[in-house]
Design a protein around this motif. Structure first.
Motif, PDB file in Angstrom:
ATOM      1  N   LEU A  95      13.213  -3.580  10.282  1.00 14.62           N
ATOM      2  CA  LEU A  95      12.590  -3.762  11.591  1.00 14.62           C
ATOM      3  C   LEU A  95      13.565  -4.505  12.481  1.00 14.62           C
ATOM      4  CD1 LEU A  95       8.941  -4.814  10.649  1.00 14.62           C
ATOM      5  CD2 LEU A  95       9.693  -2.618  11.553  1.00 14.62           C
ATOM      6  N   VAL A  96      13.750  -3.989  13.673  1.00 14.25           N
ATOM      7  CA  VAL A  96      14.672  -4.608  14.625  1.00 14.25           C
ATOM      8  C   VAL A  96      13.891  -5.068  15.844  1.00 14.25           C
ATOM      9  CG1 VAL A  96      16.764  -4.327  15.972  1.00 14.25           C
ATOM     10  CG2 VAL A  96      16.495  -3.100  13.813  1.00 14.25           C
ATOM     11  N   SER A  97      14.071  -6.330  16.216  1.00 16.34           N
ATOM     12  CA  SER A  97      13.354  -6.909  17.346  1.00 16.34           C
ATOM     13  C   SER A  97      13.880  -6.352  18.664  1.00 16.34           C
ATOM     14  CB  SER A  97      13.500  -8.432  17.323  1.00 16.34           C
ATOM     15  OG  SER A  97      12.897  -9.013  18.452  1.00 16.34           O
ATOM     16  N   ASP A  98      13.009  -6.246  19.629  1.00 13.55           N
ATOM     17  CA  ASP A  98      13.383  -5.802  20.967  1.00 13.55           C
ATOM     18  C   ASP A  98      13.864  -7.023  21.759  1.00 13.55           C
ATOM     19  OD1 ASP A  98      13.514  -4.996  23.603  1.00 13.55           O
ATOM     20  OD2 ASP A  98      11.755  -3.702  23.495  1.00 13.55           O
ATOM     21  N   PRO A  99      15.177  -7.167  21.994  1.00 13.63           N
ATOM     22  CA  PRO A  99      15.667  -8.362  22.700  1.00 13.63           C
ATOM     23  C   PRO A  99      15.198  -8.427  24.147  1.00 13.63           C
ATOM     24  CG  PRO A  99      17.436  -6.755  22.457  1.00 13.63           C
ATOM     25  CD  PRO A  99      16.275  -6.219  21.673  1.00 13.63           C
ATOM     26  N   ASP A 100      15.000  -7.265  24.777  1.00 15.52           N
ATOM     27  CA  ASP A 100      14.512  -7.262  26.157  1.00 15.52           C
ATOM     28  C   ASP A 100      13.111  -7.845  26.236  1.00 15.52           C
ATOM     29  OD1 ASP A 100      16.852  -6.097  27.009  1.00 15.52           O
ATOM     30  OD2 ASP A 100      16.100  -4.058  26.755  1.00 15.52           O
ATOM     31  N   TYR A 101      12.296  -7.557  25.226  1.00 19.34           N
ATOM     32  CA  TYR A 101      10.948  -8.111  25.207  1.00 19.34           C
ATOM     33  C   TYR A 101      10.999  -9.627  25.024  1.00 19.34           C
ATOM     34  CZ  TYR A 101       6.032  -8.774  23.948  1.00 19.34           C
ATOM     35  OH  TYR A 101       4.723  -9.184  23.915  1.00 19.34           O
ATOM     36  N   SER A 102      11.937 -10.101  24.209  1.00 19.00           N
ATOM     37  CA  SER A 102      12.076 -11.547  24.010  1.00 19.00           C
ATOM     38  C   SER A 102      12.437 -12.237  25.316  1.00 19.00           C
ATOM     39  CB  SER A 102      13.142 -11.826  22.949  1.00 19.00           C
ATOM     40  OG  SER A 102      12.754 -11.279  21.702  1.00 19.00           O
ATOM     41  N   ILE A 103      13.336 -11.635  26.087  1.00 16.95           N
ATOM     42  CA  ILE A 103      13.681 -12.189  27.398  1.00 16.95           C
ATOM     43  C   ILE A 103      12.479 -12.111  28.337  1.00 16.95           C
ATOM     44  CG2 ILE A 103      15.147 -11.873  29.432  1.00 16.95           C
ATOM     45  CD1 ILE A 103      17.304 -10.808  27.562  1.00 16.95           C
ATOM     46  N   SER A 149       0.631 -12.040  17.063  1.00 18.16           N
ATOM     47  CA  SER A 149      -0.309 -12.055  18.203  1.00 18.16           C
ATOM     48  C   SER A 149       0.317 -11.597  19.509  1.00 18.16           C
ATOM     49  CB  SER A 149      -0.921 -13.450  18.389  1.00 18.16           C
ATOM     50  OG  SER A 149      -1.620 -13.845  17.242  1.00 18.16           O
ATOM     51  N   GLY A 150       1.425 -10.857  19.443  1.00 19.01           N
ATOM     52  CA  GLY A 150       2.051 -10.329  20.650  1.00 19.01           C
ATOM     53  C   GLY A 150       3.338 -11.013  21.027  1.00 19.01           C
ATOM     54  N   SER A 151       3.822 -11.946  20.210  1.00 20.33           N
ATOM     55  CA  SER A 151       5.077 -12.640  20.525  1.00 20.33           C
ATOM     56  C   SER A 151       6.285 -11.953  19.912  1.00 20.33           C
ATOM     57  CB  SER A 151       5.014 -14.091  20.042  1.00 20.33           C
ATOM     58  OG  SER A 151       4.784 -14.149  18.645  1.00 20.33           O
ATOM     59  N   GLU A 152       6.076 -10.924  19.100  1.00 18.87           N
ATOM     60  CA  GLU A 152       7.173 -10.150  18.525  1.00 18.87           C
ATOM     61  C   GLU A 152       6.916  -8.665  18.768  1.00 18.87           C
ATOM     62  OE1 GLU A 152       9.039 -11.787  14.587  1.00 18.87           O
ATOM     63  OE2 GLU A 152       6.860 -11.930  14.410  1.00 18.87           O
ATOM     64  N   LEU A 153       7.942  -7.940  19.164  1.00 18.25           N
ATOM     65  CA  LEU A 153       7.877  -6.490  19.294  1.00 18.25           C
ATOM     66  C   LEU A 153       9.066  -5.919  18.530  1.00 18.25           C
ATOM     67  CD1 LEU A 153       6.657  -3.905  20.469  1.00 18.25           C
ATOM     68  CD2 LEU A 153       8.020  -4.281  22.526  1.00 18.25           C
ATOM     69  N   LEU A 154       8.765  -5.105  17.521  1.00 15.69           N
ATOM     70  CA  LEU A 154       9.801  -4.594  16.639  1.00 15.69           C
ATOM     71  C   LEU A 154       9.687  -3.083  16.498  1.00 15.69           C
ATOM     72  CD1 LEU A 154       8.243  -7.253  14.979  1.00 15.69           C
ATOM     73  CD2 LEU A 154      10.600  -7.356  14.197  1.00 15.69           C
ATOM     74  N   TYR A 155      10.845  -2.465  16.258  1.00 13.26           N
ATOM     75  CA  TYR A 155      10.910  -1.025  16.050  1.00 13.26           C
ATOM     76  C   TYR A 155      11.468  -0.743  14.658  1.00 13.26           C
ATOM     77  CZ  TYR A 155      10.742  -1.194  21.159  1.00 13.26           C
ATOM     78  OH  TYR A 155      10.393  -1.454  22.455  1.00 13.26           O
ATOM     79  N   PRO A 156      11.058   0.371  14.051  1.00 11.32           N
ATOM     80  CA  PRO A 156      11.660   0.757  12.773  1.00 11.32           C
ATOM     81  C   PRO A 156      13.148   1.005  12.946  1.00 11.32           C
ATOM     82  CG  PRO A 156       9.663   2.011  13.203  1.00 11.32           C
ATOM     83  CD  PRO A 156      10.003   1.289  14.468  1.00 11.32           C
ATOM     84  N   ALA A 186       0.818  -1.213   0.000  1.00 13.15           N
ATOM     85  CA  ALA A 186       0.000   0.000   0.000  1.00 13.15           C
ATOM     86  C   ALA A 186       0.848   1.259   0.000  1.00 13.15           C
ATOM     87  CB  ALA A 186      -0.921  -0.003   1.214  1.00 13.15           C
ATOM     88  N   GLY A 187       2.185   1.082  -0.095  1.00 12.05           N
ATOM     89  CA  GLY A 187       3.062   2.247  -0.087  1.00 12.05           C
ATOM     90  C   GLY A 187       3.178   2.913   1.260  1.00 12.05           C
ATOM     91  N   ILE A 188       2.960   2.168   2.341  1.00  6.60           N
ATOM     92  CA  ILE A 188       3.065   2.704   3.693  1.00  6.60           C
ATOM     93  C   ILE A 188       4.414   2.295   4.277  1.00  6.60           C
ATOM     94  CG2 ILE A 188       2.042   2.768   5.994  1.00  6.60           C
ATOM     95  CD1 ILE A 188      -0.611   1.934   4.739  1.00  6.60           C
ATOM     96  N   GLY A 189       5.214   3.238   4.715  1.00  3.06           N
ATOM     97  CA  GLY A 189       6.503   2.927   5.307  1.00  3.06           C
ATOM     98  C   GLY A 189       6.374   2.498   6.743  1.00  3.06           C
ATOM     99  N   VAL A 190       7.252   1.583   7.162  1.00  2.39           N
ATOM    100  CA  VAL A 190       7.191   1.134   8.552  1.00  2.39           C
ATOM    101  C   VAL A 190       7.545   2.257   9.513  1.00  2.39           C
ATOM    102  CG1 VAL A 190       7.663  -1.277   7.997  1.00  2.39           C
ATOM    103  CG2 VAL A 190       9.565   0.284   8.447  1.00  2.39           C
ATOM    104  N   ALA A 191       8.241   3.302   9.007  1.00  2.18           N
ATOM    105  CA  ALA A 191       8.591   4.427   9.874  1.00  2.18           C
ATOM    106  C   ALA A 191       7.373   5.250  10.257  1.00  2.18           C
ATOM    107  CB  ALA A 191       9.615   5.321   9.184  1.00  2.18           C
ATOM    108  N   GLU A 192       6.231   4.958   9.649  1.00  4.79           N
ATOM    109  CA  GLU A 192       4.989   5.596  10.091  1.00  4.79           C
ATOM    110  C   GLU A 192       4.634   5.147  11.509  1.00  4.79           C
ATOM    111  OE1 GLU A 192       3.092   7.793   8.742  1.00  4.79           O
ATOM    112  OE2 GLU A 192       3.483   7.817   6.588  1.00  4.79           O
ATOM    113  N   PHE A 193       5.200   4.018  11.916  1.00  6.74           N
ATOM    114  CA  PHE A 193       4.839   3.423  13.195  1.00  6.74           C
ATOM    115  C   PHE A 193       6.027   3.485  14.149  1.00  6.74           C
ATOM    116  CE2 PHE A 193       2.324   1.425   9.901  1.00  6.74           C
ATOM    117  CZ  PHE A 193       1.037   1.528  10.404  1.00  6.74           C
ATOM    118  N   ASP A 194       5.746   3.724  15.395  1.00  4.45           N
ATOM    119  CA  ASP A 194       6.788   3.715  16.423  1.00  4.45           C
ATOM    120  C   ASP A 194       7.139   2.301  16.845  1.00  4.45           C
ATOM    121  OD1 ASP A 194       7.260   6.677  17.862  1.00  4.45           O
ATOM    122  OD2 ASP A 194       5.478   6.500  16.624  1.00  4.45           O
TER     123      ASP A 194
END
Length: 1104
Positions: A898-906, A871-878, A857-865
C-alpha cells in the motif's frame, strides 16, 4: 380553574391586554359617572368585595346569575365586575407559574454562561502557559511565505503577512486596459443558500429569509464581475421548483451581468441554482440543514465542470480553480467549509446575522427555554455551522467593529485576546504552536448608485429649484428632465389626509427585532410629531396576514392595533405590495417631502437601508446598537437613539424635521460622503483583503489530462500510457513535455493508437537513459501519483461499515467485518464478473490493521482501488506493480503493498496543530480526569473511572490516537465538548470516537471519511450518483456525515452491534436529523430487509 374551561380563551385575551385595562380603568375613574351608575363605584366594589369576598369555585354560578338579571344596569355592573375578577385571578395564577419559570430560565442561562466563561478563561490560561514555555525553545520563524515548506508552518507564516492589514488595505494597483484584460483569470464562487434569490424583481420582505442579504449578494456578484481582475463570478443558491413560488427560481442558471469587452462566453456573473432537498417545496432556512451535504455535492460537480470550461476558454494548461469560495450566513458558511476542504482552495465567510448572539438575546428575555428556542430556530445547529465555518475560513468579513468584538467574540472559535496574542507572536516571527485564529476585517457593504435619482436637490445647487438629479455616484449629481409620477407614490399618498407633510420612512420586514411597534408608539404618543409629519411603514409584501408566519403576522396585527389605538388614520401609510424597483421611488418621495429615514431595530448588524436612504438625500435616525454607529460616523448624516426609548426616538425625529438647517446639513453630509460605500470601492477593498490570503489549489492538476477522455476509448492502452506519464511526473521537463505531447494528441482530430504509441516509446527511451537514482525516485512516487480508478468502471462501492468485534476491539476486529466485506464484494462482482464495479474500503483501522484483516480472510488489497484508513487521515492505493483492476493470483495477500497518497497528506495538513495539539490534548485529558464536572458543567458520578490514554502505536503524523476506558457512558466527554475545548485553545481539528467508543482519533480539520470520498470524487472525476456507500445502522461518531449527500447509501441491518454515535453531542444540542435526512425518507437511502447477505444487498440496490 376546574369546571370553568369554557372561559380560558377569554381569560387569555384579557390577560394579554392587562396593562391596557389598568390604564382604561384609571381613565374611567377620572371620567364622570353616568346617571345610571351614580352612587355605585365599580372599582371600589371590585377591590373591597369581589377580590376578597368571593371564592374561585363560584365563578360559573355568578355568571349564571348575572346573565339572568333583567335590569340592564345591574347586569352590566355584575358582568363588568365578573370580568375584573376573572382577570385578577388569572393574573395571579399566571404570575405564580411564570415567575418561577422565568427565574429558572435566567438561572439556567447564568449557570451556562458562567461555566462557558470559566472554560474560556482556563483555555486562554493554558494557551498562554504553553506559548510561554515554547517561546525560548522555538527558533524565530522567517515571515516569508514558502509553498514548498510544511503546510502548517506555511499557513502560520501567511497569517503573519496579514498583520499590517486590520481595517484599511491598499487597493490593487491599476493596470493598463490591455494588461487588465489579459489578466482577467479570477474565478470567484459565492454561496447564499436560503431565501428566494434572483437578479430582477427581487421579492424582498416576502418572508424572513428574503431580505437585505439577498440584495447584497446579488449586487456584490454583479460588481465583482466588473472588476478588471475577475473573469467569472458564480452565486450558488438552492433551486426551487415549488408551485407557490415563481418559476424563475427553478431555472438552473441566470445571468446577472456580462462584459462585452471580455472574450469568453462564460465570463460575467451568474446565479447557479443547485437542487437539494425536496424538489417541489420551498423550505425556510431552519429546515435546510439536513440537505447541506447534498447541496455541497451538487456545487462540487458544477465547480469541477466550470473549472474545465474556464481552463479551455483561457487557454490554460490546467483547470481554473476558484480563487476563493465565499459563504454568506451560517448555512452557506458550512457549505463553503466543506467545498474548501474538498477543493483545497481558500474560504471567506460573512456571517450577516449570528446565531449565538440571537440565542443570548432570546435567553435574556426569559420567555423561552433553550430547548424551545432550539426547536423553533434550530439554533444549536446554526451555531455549530458558524463554528465550522470559522474553523475553515481564511478571512471573516464584518460590517462593523462591534460585530467582531460583541458578536464573533461569543464564539468558541474566536477569542479577541487570543487573537491579539497570536498576531503579536506571528509579527515577531515566533511560532504559535499550531494555533490559529481567523482574520477579521471590516468591509462595509457597497451600493449601486447608477440608478439613484436625487430629488429636489436645489439645496445642493442653489437656484436649480424643484428639479430631479441623477449620477453614477451620489456625490456627482447632474440634472435630468422631470419624470412622470411613479405609481408607487399614489399607493403611498392615498393613505394621507395631508400628503405634503414631511414623511418619516421606515422600510423593514415585519420582524419583532425590527422594533416597528415601538416606532408607532413613539409617533402616536408625540403630538408635535404627529402634527408635523406623516409616517410610512413599508413592511414587505402581503396578501393575507393570516397566511403569513406567526412572527410576521403578530407584528402586523400589533401595528394595525396601535394605529387604531392612537387614531392614526390619515397619518400612517402601510402599503400591501411593492416591487423592488419601487424602493428607490419611495426614497425619492420621502426626500421630496423633506422627510427622514428611521431604523429603530433592536440590533442592526449593518443597515444597508441607511446607505440607500443617504444616497437619495435622506437624513437618518437610527438605532445605536450595531452597524449604524459606524455608518453615522462615516456619513455624518443623522442621529443615533436608544431603540427601547420611545421619547428618544420621537425627539430624534423632531430634531431633524423641525430644524431646517439641521436637515440640510445632514443631507449634504450624506451625499458628500456616500461614495465611500460604493460597490467599486467595496470590491477593491475586498480583492485586496483576499489577495493576502494564502492561495491554495489542488496539487495534482497534471493528473487530470485524461479527464476529458471517453471512458470507452482505448481503455486498457490509455491506462498504460497514463500510468507511465504519471511515473515521469517528477522528472522535470521530461514529464512536462510528455504531458504536453499527449494533450496535443488527445485534442487533435486524429486520436489514434499509433500516435499514442509513438509518444509513449519516445519518452520511454528518454526515461531509460536517466541515472538509477532518478529512476528509483520516480518508481517510489509512481503508485502515489497514478490514478488507480478505471474510468470504464460504472460504479464505485465504498465499504464504510464500522462492524468491529467489541470484545476484541482493543486488538483488531475479527469476523463481523470480514463477513460484511465478503458479502459486499460478492454482490458487486455479480455484475459482469466485477468489471463494472470498483471498491474502496473506509475504516477506522490503521493501514497495517487493514492489511492484516484482509490477509486473514484471503482478500488481496488489489481488490480495492483505494483504502481510507485511520478514520480518514490516511489514503492509500494498492502498489507493488499490480494492476488495480485485476488481482495477481500468484502473490499472497500479505505481499500486497500500500502506498500513501502524498498529495492527500498535504491536502489535510491545513491548520494541523501537530505537536502543539498533542500537548494541549494531554493537558485537557488531565483536567478532565481531575475535574468534578463533565463537559456540560454537570457534576460527575462519584465513582467515575474515565481514563483516556495516548496510543502512539495507532497514531501517525496526521492522527492522534487514544484508548478510552470508562465506568459508564456519562463519564466519556462528548465530541462537541472536545471540539469546543480545542477551539477555545486555538486548535482546529476533528475528534472521532471509534471501535465502540473504546478509541479516540483526533484528526486535521479537512480529514474525515466523508471528505476523503469528496477528494476521490474530485480527483477521479466520478459521477457521485454512481457511488454507493455501505454503512450499518450505527457507527463511529462520523457516521452521520456519511449519510448525507447525493451518493447512494445502503444501510445493512445487523452489520453493526456496537457503535459510538451516542458520544457525538450532548442531549441539549441538535440531533442527527439536523445533519442528514431521516434514512427512511431519503430518496438516496436503501435499507436491507433482514441482514447483510449479498442477495439482500442486490435487492436493496434495485431501489436506485
Amino acid at each position: 380553574m376546574a369546571g370553568n374551561e369554557w372561559i380560558n380563551g377569554y381569560l387569555e385575551a384579557i390577560l394579554d391586554s392587562g396593562v391596557g385595562i389598568d390604564e382604561q380603568r384609571a381613565s374611567d375613574r377620572k371620567a364622570p359617572a353616568s346617571p345610571d351608575l351614580l352612587g355605585f363605584n365599580a372599582s371600589k366594589y371590585f377591590v373591597e368585595e369581589v377580590v376578597s369576598g368571593f371564592d374561585e369555585t363560584d365563578i360559573h354560578r355568578t355568571w349564571v346569575k348575572a346573565t339572568a338579571t333583567r335590569n340592564v344596569r345591574e347586569r352590566s355592573a355584575r358582568l363588568e365586575n365578573l370580568c375584573w375578577r376573572i382577570w385578577h385571578l388569572t393574573r395571579k395564577k399566571k404570575q405564580a407559574s411564570f415567575c418561577p419559570l422565568w427565574f429558572f430560565f435566567l438561572a439556567e442561562h447564568a449557570q451556562r454562561v458562567s461555566h462557558r466563561k470559566i472554560q474560556r478563561e482556563q483555555g486562554l490560561l493554558e494557551t498562554t502557559e504553553d506559548l510561554s514555555e515554547g517561546e525560548k525553545a522555538d527558533p524565530p520563524v522567517e515571515v516569508v511565505p514558502n509553498e514548498n515548506e510544511n503546510e502548517n508552518e506555511s499557513s502560520m507564516k501567511r497569517i503573519a503577512s496579514d498583520l499590517e492589514e486590520t481595517c484599511n488595505a491598499p487597493s490593487i494597483a491599476p493596470a493598463s486596459d490591455e494588461q487588465q484584460h489579459k489578466e482577467r483569470k479570477l474565478y470567484i464562487v459565492m454561496i447564499s443558500l436560503h431565501g428566494l434569490v434572483r437578479g430582477e424583481n427581487m421579492e424582498l420582505g416576502r418572508d424572513s429569509d428574503t431580505g437585505g442579504q439577498v440584495k447584497y449578494v446579488v449586487e456584490f456578484a454583479r460588481a465583482l464581475a466588473l472588476m478588471p481582475e475577475v473573469y467569472r463570478v458564480d452565486l450558488l443558491t438552492r433551486q426551487i421548483s415549488a408551485p407557490d413560488v415563481d418559476w424563475s427560481y427553478g431555472e438552473p442558471t441566470e445571468m446577472l451581468s456580462s462584459d462585452e469587452n471580455v472574450a469568453g462566453e462564460s465570463s460575467g456573473a451568474y446565479i447557479v441554482r443547485i437542487p437539494c432537498g425536496p424538489r417541489d417545496k420551498y423550505l425556510r432556512k431552519e429546515l435546510l440543514w439536513p440537505y447541506i451535504q447534498e447541496f455541497v455535492d451538487g456545487a462540487l460537480s458544477h465547480i469541477l465542470n466550470m473549472s474545465k470550461v474556464l481552463g479551455d476558454q483561457l487557454s490554460s494548461e490546467n483547470r481554473v480553480w476558484p480563487y476563493v469560495i465565499h459563504g454568506h450566513y451560517a448555512d452557506a458558511g458550512d457549505s463553503a467549509s466543506l467545498l474548501s476542504g474538498a477543493l483545497n482552495v481558500p474560504m471567506v465567510l460573512t456571517g450577516h446575522s449570528l446565531g449565538r448572539n440571537k440565542l443570548e438575546q432570546l435567553l435574556k428575555q426569559g420567555r423561552q427555554s433553550k430547548e424551545d428556542i432550539n426547536s423553533t430556530y434550530r439554533i444549536m445547529r446554526r451555531i455549530e455551522g458558524e463554528e465550522l465555518a470559522l474553523d475553515a475560513a481564511e478571512l471573516v468579513i464584518t460590517s462593523t467593529r462591534q460585530e467582531i468584538v460583541e458578536q464573533w467574540g461569543l464564539y468558541d472559535g474566536f477569542d479577541v485576546k487570543l487573537d491579539k496574542t497570536l498576531r503579536v507572536r506571528l509579527k515577531s516571527g515566533v511560532s504559535c504552536g499550531g494555533r490559529y485564529m481567523p482574520r477579521m476585517v471590516v468591509i462595509p457593504p457597497g451600493m449601486d448608485f447608477s440608478n439613484v435619482i436625487v430629488q429636489d436637490a436645489g439645496d445642493v445647487f442653489e437656484g436649480e429649484g424643484d428639479v430631479a438629479f441623477t449620477g453614477t455616484e451620489a456625490a456627482a449629481v447632474t440634472p435630468v428632465s422631470p419624470r412622470p409620477q411613479p405609481p408607487i407614490w399614489g399607493e403611498v399618498m392615498r393613505f394621507f389626509v395631508n400628503p405634503h407633510k414631511p414623511m418619516v420612512l421606515a422600510l423593514a420586514r415585519p420582524d419583532p427585532k425590527k422594533n416597528i411597534t415601538t416606532l408607532l408608539k413613539a409617533f402616536g404618543e408625540c403630538r408635535p410629531l404627529r402634527d408635523l409629519a406623516n409616517l410610512t411603514l413599508v413592511m414587505g409584501n402581503r396578501d393575507d396576514i393570516d397566511e403569513m408566519s406567526a412572527a410576521s403576522s403578530n407584528v402586523l396585527t400589533q401595528a394595525l392595533k396601535l394605529i387604531d389605538k392612537y387614531d392614526l388614520y390619515g397619518q400612517v401609510a402601510y402599503p400591501k405590495h411593492h416591487k423592488q424597483s419601487d424602493v428607490p421611488e419611495i426614497y425619492r418621495l420621502a426626500a421630496k417631502t423633506k422627510g427622514v429615514f428611521v431604523n429603530p431595530a433592536l440590533v442592526e448588524p449593518f443597515g444597508l437601508t441607511l446607505i440607500e436612504a443617504a444616497a437619495h438625500g435622506l437624513p437618518m435616525v437610527a438605532t445605536k446598537n450595531g452597524g449604524p454607529v459606524d455608518i453615522a460616523t462615516t456619513l455624518e448624516n443623522g442621529v443615533l437613539v436608544d431603540p427601547h426609548d420611545q421619547k428618544q426616538i420621537a425627539d430624534g425625529l423632531l430634531k431633524l424635521l423641525a430644524d431646517r438647517n439641521a436637515w440640510l446639513e445632514y443631507r449634504r453630509n450624506g451625499l458628500k460622503n456616500i461614495h465611500l460605500y460604493s460597490w467599486p470601492q467595496h470590491c477593491r477593498t475586498y480583492l485586496s483583503r483576499v489577495a493576502l490570503c494564502r492561495m491554495r489549489h489542488p496539487q495534482w492538476q497534471s493528473d487530470d489530462v485524461y479527464g476529458n477522455m471517453d471512458a470507452d476509448s482505448f481503455a486498457d492502452s490509455l491506462r498504460d500510457v497514463q500510468d507511465m506519464s504519471l511515473r515521469l511526473s517528477d522528472d522535470g521537463e521530461r514529464s512536462g513535455s510528455l504531458n504536453s505531447s499527449l494533450e496535443k494528441i488527445l485534442r487533435g482530430s486524429n486520436k489514434n493508437i499509433e500516435q499514442l504509441k509513438q509518444a509513449f516509446e519516445k519518452h520511454m527511451r528518454a526515461h531509460e537513459e536517466s541515472d538509477m537514482s532518478s529512476q528509483q525516485q520516480s518508481n517510489s512516487n509512481h503508485s502515489s501519483n497514478r490514478l488507480p480508478f478505471s474510468r470504464k468502471k460504472r460504479r464505485l462501492f465504498v465499504i464504510a461499515v464500522d462492524s468491529y468485534d467489541v470484545e476484541g476491539s482493543r486488538d483488531c476486529p475479527a469476523k463481523p467485518m470480514i463477513n460484511v466485506i465478503q458479502e459486499i464484494l460478492k454482490a458487486g462482482k455479480s455484475d459482469s464478473g466485477g468489471r463494472a464495479t470498483s471498491f474502496v474500503l473506509s475504516t477506522a483501522l490503521t493501514s497495517s490493521e487493514t492489511v492484516s484483516l484482509l490477509s486473514s480472510a484471503g482478500i488481496g488489497v488489489a481488490e480495492f482501488d483505494a483504502l481510507i484508513c485511520s478514520s480518514g487521515s490516511e489514503l492509500l492505493y494498492p502498489g507493488g506493480g499490480q494492476n488495480s483492476d485485476e488481482t495477481n493470483n500468484n502473490s499472497s495477500p500479505g505481499d500486497q503493498q500500500l502506498v500513501s497518497d502524498p498529495d492527500y497528506s498535504i491536502h489535510i495538513g491545513y491548520r494541523w496543530g501537530g505537536e502543539g495539539l498533542s500537548k494541549a490534548m494531554q493537558r485537557l485529558i488531565a483536567n478532565m480526569g481531575s475535574s468534578h464536572k463533565d463537559g456540560e458543567g454537570k457534576e460527575k458520578e462519584e465513582d467515575s473511572q474515565m481514563t483516556i490514554c495516548g496510543e502512539e502505536s495507532r497514531g501517525h503524523s496526521h492522527c492522534l490516537a487514544y484508548s478510552v476506558g470508562s465506568g459508564c457512558d456519562s463519564d466519556v466527554p462528548k465530541v462537541d465538548y472536545l471540539r469546543q475545548a480545542l477551539r477555545m485553545r486555538g486548535f482546529r481539528s476533528h475528534a472521532i470516537y471509534c471501535f465502540g467508543a473504546t478509541k479516540l482519533h483526533v484528526l486535521p480539520l479537512f480529514a474525515s471519511r466523508s471528505q476523503a470520498l469528496r477528494y476521490l470524487f474530485v480527483r477521479w472525476g466520478i459521477d457521485v450518483s454512481n457511488m454507493v456507500l455501505f454503512v450499518g445502522e450505527d457507527g463511529d461518531t462520523d457516521y452521520e456525515q456519511l449519510l448525507g449527500g447525493t451518493h447512494r447509501v445502503v444501510i445493512l441491518k445487523g452489520a453493526v452491534t456496537a457503535g459510538s454515535e451516542r458520544f457525538v453531542r450532548s442531549s441539549s444540542s441538535y440531533t442527527r436529523e439536523d445533519v442528514a435526512p431521516n434514512p427512511s425518507d431519503g430518496p438516496y437511502v436503501a435499507i436491507t430487509q433482514d441482514d447483510y447477505s449479498s442477495e439482500q444487498i442486490i435487492d436493496a440496490l434495485k431501489k436506485f
